[in-house]
Design a protein around this motif. Structure first.
Motif, PDB file in Angstrom:
ATOM      1  N   GLN A   1       0.833  -1.201   0.000  1.00 12.48           N
ATOM      2  CA  GLN A   1       0.000   0.000   0.000  1.00 12.48           C
ATOM      3  C   GLN A   1       0.869   1.254   0.000  1.00 12.48           C
ATOM      4  N   ASP A   2       1.979   1.240   0.769  1.00 11.78           N
ATOM      5  CA  ASP A   2       2.907   2.381   0.782  1.00 11.78           C
ATOM      6  C   ASP A   2       3.491   2.607  -0.609  1.00 11.78           C
ATOM      7  N   ALA A   3       3.942   1.499  -1.239  1.00 17.02           N
ATOM      8  CA  ALA A   3       4.537   1.618  -2.581  1.00 17.02           C
ATOM      9  C   ALA A   3       3.515   2.149  -3.579  1.00 17.02           C
ATOM     10  N   TYR A   4       2.311   1.703  -3.460  1.00 15.24           N
ATOM     11  CA  TYR A   4       1.235   2.134  -4.359  1.00 15.24           C
ATOM     12  C   TYR A   4       0.972   3.637  -4.197  1.00 15.24           C
ATOM     13  N   ASP A   5       0.928   4.096  -2.946  1.00 13.91           N
ATOM     14  CA  ASP A   5       0.666   5.517  -2.682  1.00 13.91           C
ATOM     15  C   ASP A   5       1.810   6.390  -3.193  1.00 13.91           C
ATOM     16  N   ILE A   6       3.045   5.956  -2.970  1.00 14.59           N
ATOM     17  CA  ILE A   6       4.199   6.719  -3.456  1.00 14.59           C
ATOM     18  C   ILE A   6       4.199   6.769  -4.976  1.00 14.59           C
ATOM     19  N   CYS A   7       3.838   5.639  -5.601  1.00 11.01           N
ATOM     20  CA  CYS A   7       3.797   5.567  -7.063  1.00 11.01           C
ATOM     21  C   CYS A   7       2.803   6.585  -7.610  1.00 11.01           C
ATOM     22  N   LYS A   8       1.663   6.741  -6.979  1.00 11.82           N
ATOM     23  CA  LYS A   8       0.656   7.712  -7.420  1.00 11.82           C
ATOM     24  C   LYS A   8       1.202   9.139  -7.342  1.00 11.82           C
ATOM     25  N   VAL A   9       1.922   9.422  -6.253  1.00 10.57           N
ATOM     26  CA  VAL A   9       2.502  10.773  -6.078  1.00 10.57           C
ATOM     27  C   VAL A   9       3.519  11.058  -7.178  1.00 10.57           C
ATOM     28  N   LEU A  10       4.393  10.087  -7.460  1.00  6.69           N
ATOM     29  CA  LEU A  10       5.423  10.278  -8.477  1.00  6.69           C
ATOM     30  C   LEU A  10       4.826  10.370  -9.887  1.00  6.69           C
ATOM     31  N   MET A  11       3.776   9.623 -10.130  1.00  5.40           N
ATOM     32  CA  MET A  11       3.122   9.688 -11.439  1.00  5.40           C
ATOM     33  C   MET A  11       2.558  11.087 -11.688  1.00  5.40           C
TER      34      MET A  11
ATOM     35  N   ILE B   1       9.587   1.452  -7.145  1.00 10.57           N
ATOM     36  CA  ILE B   1       9.329   2.016  -5.809  1.00 10.57           C
ATOM     37  C   ILE B   1       9.838   1.067  -4.735  1.00 10.57           C
ATOM     38  N   VAL B   2       9.595  -0.230  -4.924  1.00 13.89           N
ATOM     39  CA  VAL B   2      10.052  -1.220  -3.946  1.00 13.89           C
ATOM     40  C   VAL B   2      11.577  -1.252  -3.907  1.00 13.89           C
ATOM     41  N   ASP B   3      12.236  -1.156  -5.075  1.00 17.01           N
ATOM     42  CA  ASP B   3      13.701  -1.088  -5.106  1.00 17.01           C
ATOM     43  C   ASP B   3      14.195   0.119  -4.315  1.00 17.01           C
ATOM     44  N   GLY B   4      13.495   1.249  -4.486  1.00 17.76           N
ATOM     45  CA  GLY B   4      13.877   2.447  -3.744  1.00 17.76           C
ATOM     46  C   GLY B   4      13.700   2.267  -2.244  1.00 17.76           C
ATOM     47  N   ALA B   5      12.596   1.603  -1.861  1.00 22.40           N
ATOM     48  CA  ALA B   5      12.344   1.366  -0.442  1.00 22.40           C
ATOM     49  C   ALA B   5      13.402   0.452   0.154  1.00 22.40           C
ATOM     50  N   ILE B   6      13.857  -0.529  -0.623  1.00 22.52           N
ATOM     51  CA  ILE B   6      14.921  -1.414  -0.148  1.00 22.52           C
ATOM     52  C   ILE B   6      16.211  -0.613   0.062  1.00 22.52           C
TER      53      ILE B   6
ATOM     54  N   ALA C   1      11.370  10.830  -2.775  1.00 26.74           N
ATOM     55  CA  ALA C   1       9.943  10.688  -2.471  1.00 26.74           C
ATOM     56  C   ALA C   1       9.710   9.577  -1.461  1.00 26.74           C
ATOM     57  N   ILE C   2      10.496   8.518  -1.568  1.00 29.37           N
ATOM     58  CA  ILE C   2      10.346   7.406  -0.634  1.00 29.37           C
ATOM     59  C   ILE C   2      10.797   7.820   0.764  1.00 29.37           C
ATOM     60  N   LYS C   3      11.924   8.557   0.820  1.00 29.99           N
ATOM     61  CA  LYS C   3      12.405   9.016   2.132  1.00 29.99           C
ATOM     62  C   LYS C   3      11.424   9.996   2.755  1.00 29.99           C
ATOM     63  N   THR C   4      10.821  10.843   1.936  1.00 24.59           N
ATOM     64  CA  THR C   4       9.854  11.822   2.434  1.00 24.59           C
ATOM     65  C   THR C   4       8.611  11.133   2.985  1.00 24.59           C
ATOM     66  N   LYS C   5       8.212  10.042   2.358  1.00 23.32           N
ATOM     67  CA  LYS C   5       7.020   9.311   2.796  1.00 23.32           C
ATOM     68  C   LYS C   5       7.199   8.765   4.205  1.00 23.32           C
ATOM     69  N   GLY C   6       8.426   8.451   4.567  1.00 17.80           N
ATOM     70  CA  GLY C   6       8.669   7.904   5.898  1.00 17.80           C
ATOM     71  C   GLY C   6       8.187   6.470   6.016  1.00 17.80           C
ATOM     72  N   ILE C   7       8.675   5.621   5.118  1.00 19.56           N
ATOM     73  CA  ILE C   7       8.227   4.224   5.086  1.00 19.56           C
ATOM     74  C   ILE C   7       8.825   3.441   6.252  1.00 19.56           C
TER      75      ILE C   7
END
Length: 617
Positions: free
Chosen positions: A318-328, A365-370, A395-401
């Motif tokens: 769900q986190d990856a999905y939300d970040i993906c929407k923001v980046l899109m 996004i998942v690669d970035g989160a890793i 964007a991933i760091k800003t999300k605070g995953i």
């Protein structure tokens, strides 16, 4: 006087006595042409049924499921009191005249291999359907409030009246499709309306054990519906229907077709679809089409269920999905401009995914989160679905995953398993072909989705679920245009789902409630939009009550599981006990048919398919 002379004299005296009392016996006018008589009620009599007795030579003329008319007389006035209509639901059973069936006189010769067959008669049970009456110049059926009198004559009904009473007559404007012949003495054809909203859009179940004739039923019904300009979609799990464009060459099919005055012929307009990278079951087909699905069609809820991820990975997804929407939005993928912004509010994420999102984007996004969870300074292994991987990283760091490396790695593994299946369009896939659902809904076309080269049931389920949703969406648009007075015609669509027990088993419904809810919505909306689902399975015991509850029309071939038969008895109304008892012994090609336009279920000898079926080992 010899014995023969005595017998001759006795015969003469009997003839003289008969002549003195009005001559030889003649059957009353009202009884002439009758095939049987009603009997007095026996101790085991039941309300709604009567026992009839018939001469030996009439036994073959009143098999089970025959319709009869009983003309009941008032003994005092000798006038017809009522004309009952009934169906033979048990028998006729043979009984010897003037003795019990288990009499020693019959047993002893049989035990000693002698042949002694006395004169016998038939006994049958008739269920009263109603009383026939005249109303407005036509015959109608009224409820029966009484029973026929004993010794009332029983007549056969003519074919046209039988078809009318059972609801087998389909008017021409409803586009009749022949299913087969009713199992009676007469050749009474059973028809199904192809274009009547109260019938096929109410969904159908074709059930039965392997070898019972389901494939023949599906192929023949699909071809004849297409001949009436319905659009047909078949999800072919085994590749059986990939050669429907050719006429059958099966000698048994050809013989029965000839006996019924039918001819072998292939379907006029078929298209064979297979996922890009997969083989066709019939490489010779003249209209083969490769396709891939659009990842953006899958809702996040259904995606979670398909991947079968544990609870921790569900949150990561769900986190990856939300970040993906923001980046899109940031990279102007969706929305591309200010004009598209209102469309963001129109997206129903219970039904569909985010427009233009790809599986590759989600993996990035998942690669970035890793990378973030590993305290790296940049993303490694990205597929570059976005223009700037540093923007993705920030964007991933800003999300605070949640920085749980193992959870993210587990999610990546599942996403890559899905990607390796190669069922989705890629962002850079300019050469890949999306599915053209509009083309599939061409009147008279049979679109065969060839799934035989997909071993994993969950992959087949993705394909089925997403194509169903696309068809529903396309039909919704046509329905809206029709409501607004547009020129688009609403083409009736019939969708056959083979191996339905794998798609909607009890276990899968518990695991994938979102997917099932999506199918339920399609089923319910489809009734108004002329979409009819046909669930086909040889393992009906695996179908949950929730699925059986969606079905209103039934074609039941041989079913050996008595527990399944008991379940169906509670759902399929109108069939008598004898019919249910015979269901586990039905010959191949025979079926119990129950459709909403029929007044009661009937056993049908299904017409052979005129099309070629590919045999499956």
């Amino acid at each position: 006087m010899t014995t023969n002379e005595k017998a001759a004299a006795a015969t003469i005296r009997l003839a003289a006595t008969a002549e003195q009392h009005g001559g030889a016996y003649e059957e009353p006018e009202a009884y002439r042409g009758s095939r049987a008589r009603t009997m007095f009620d026996r101790p085991n009599a039941k309300d709604g049924t009567v026992a009839i007795i018939l001469p030996e030579d009439e036994i073959p003329n009143l098999p089970r499921q025959s319709l009869v008319k009983i003309r009941s007389f008032d003994r005092r006035s000798k006038l017809v009191d009522s004309e009952y209509v009934g169906m033979v639901v048990a028998g006729p059973f043979a009984e010897p005249d003037a003795m019990d069936a288990d009499a020693p006189t019959l047993k002893v010769p049989a035990v000693h291999r002698a042949v002694l067959t006395p004169r016998f008669h038939g006994m049958a049970s008739v269920e009263i359907l109603g009383i026939e009456s005249e109303l407005g110049g036509r015959k109608v059926m009224l409820p029966a409030r009484s029973r026929p009198a004993p010794n009332s004559p029983v007549f056969s009904l003519d074919e046209s009246r039988v078809a009318e009473i059972l609801g087998l007559v389909v008017e021409a404007d409803k586009k009749p499709v022949r299913l087969g012949l009713m199992n009676t003495v007469a050749d009474i054809a059973v028809y199904v309306p192809a274009n009547q909203k109260s019938v096929l859009p109410r969904h159908t179940g074709i059930l039965g054990t392997t070898g019972g004739g389901k494939s023949t039923t599906v192929s023949g019904l699909a071809k004849r519906l297409a001949d009436q300009r319905n659009a047909i979609v078949i999800f072919d799990a085994e590749g059986e229907y990939a050669a429907m464009n050719e006429p059958t060459s099966d000698p048994v099919m050809l013989k029965v077709l000839e006996e019924r005055g039918l001819s072998a012929e292939g379907a006029k307009d078929t298209a064979l679809y297979a996922l890009d990278g997969r083989d066709f079951a019939n490489p010779r087909h003249g209209n083969k089409k490769k396709f891939k699905l659009d990842f953006a069609d899958i809702s996040i809820g259904v995606l979670t269920e398909i991947l079968d991820v544990p609870e921790a990975q569900q949150s990561r997804l769900q986190d990856a999905y939300d970040i993906c929407k923001v980046l899109m939005e940031k990279f102007e993928i969706f929305p591309r401009n200010k004009d598209e912004r209102p469309k963001m509010l129109e997206v129903d994420e219970l039904e569909t995914g985010w427009p233009r999102m790809t599986l590759e984007m989600l993996i990035d996004i998942v690669d970035g989160a890793i990378a973030v969870s590993q305290k790296a300074k940049t993303i490694e292994g990205t597929m570059m679905s976005f223009a700037d991987k540093d923007e993705v990283f920030n964007a991933i760091k800003t999300k605070g995953i949640a920085e749980n490396k193992f959870s993210w790695l587990g999610l990546k593994k599942r996403l890559w398993t899905l990607r390796r299946a190669k069922i989705f369009l890629e962002q850079s896939g300019a050469r890949e072909t999306p599915l053209d659902v509009e083309d599939m809904l061409t009147p008279g076309r049979i679109s065969i989705i060839d799934l035989h080269d997909m071993d994993a049931p969950y992959l087949r389920n993705i394909v089925i679920a997403q194509i169903l949703r696309r068809i529903q969406s396309c039909q919704d648009e046509k329905y809206a245009a029709l409501q607004e007075g547009g020129n688009k015609q609403l083409v009736p669509v019939n969708i056959f789902i083979e191996e339905a027990h794998e798609f909607l088993s009890d276990k899968r419904i518990r695991q994938m409630p979102g997917l099932f809810d999506q199918v339920v919505r399609i089923a319910r909306r489809g009734r108004k939009r002329h979409i009819g689902l046909v669930f086909v399975t040889q393992l009906p015991g695996h179908l949950p009550d929730e699925v059986l509850g969606l079905i209103n029309n039934w074609v039941l071939h041989k079913i050996g599981d008595m527990n399944v038969i008991q379940r169906l008895k509670k759902i399929v109304a109108g069939a008598d006990e004898g019919t249910w008892s015979s269901l586990n012994n039905l010959p191949s090609g025979n079926a119990l048919a129950s459709f909403t336009h029929m007044t009661r279920p009937v056993t049908v000898a299904i017409d052979p398919t005129p099309c070629k079926l590919l045999m499956v080992d």
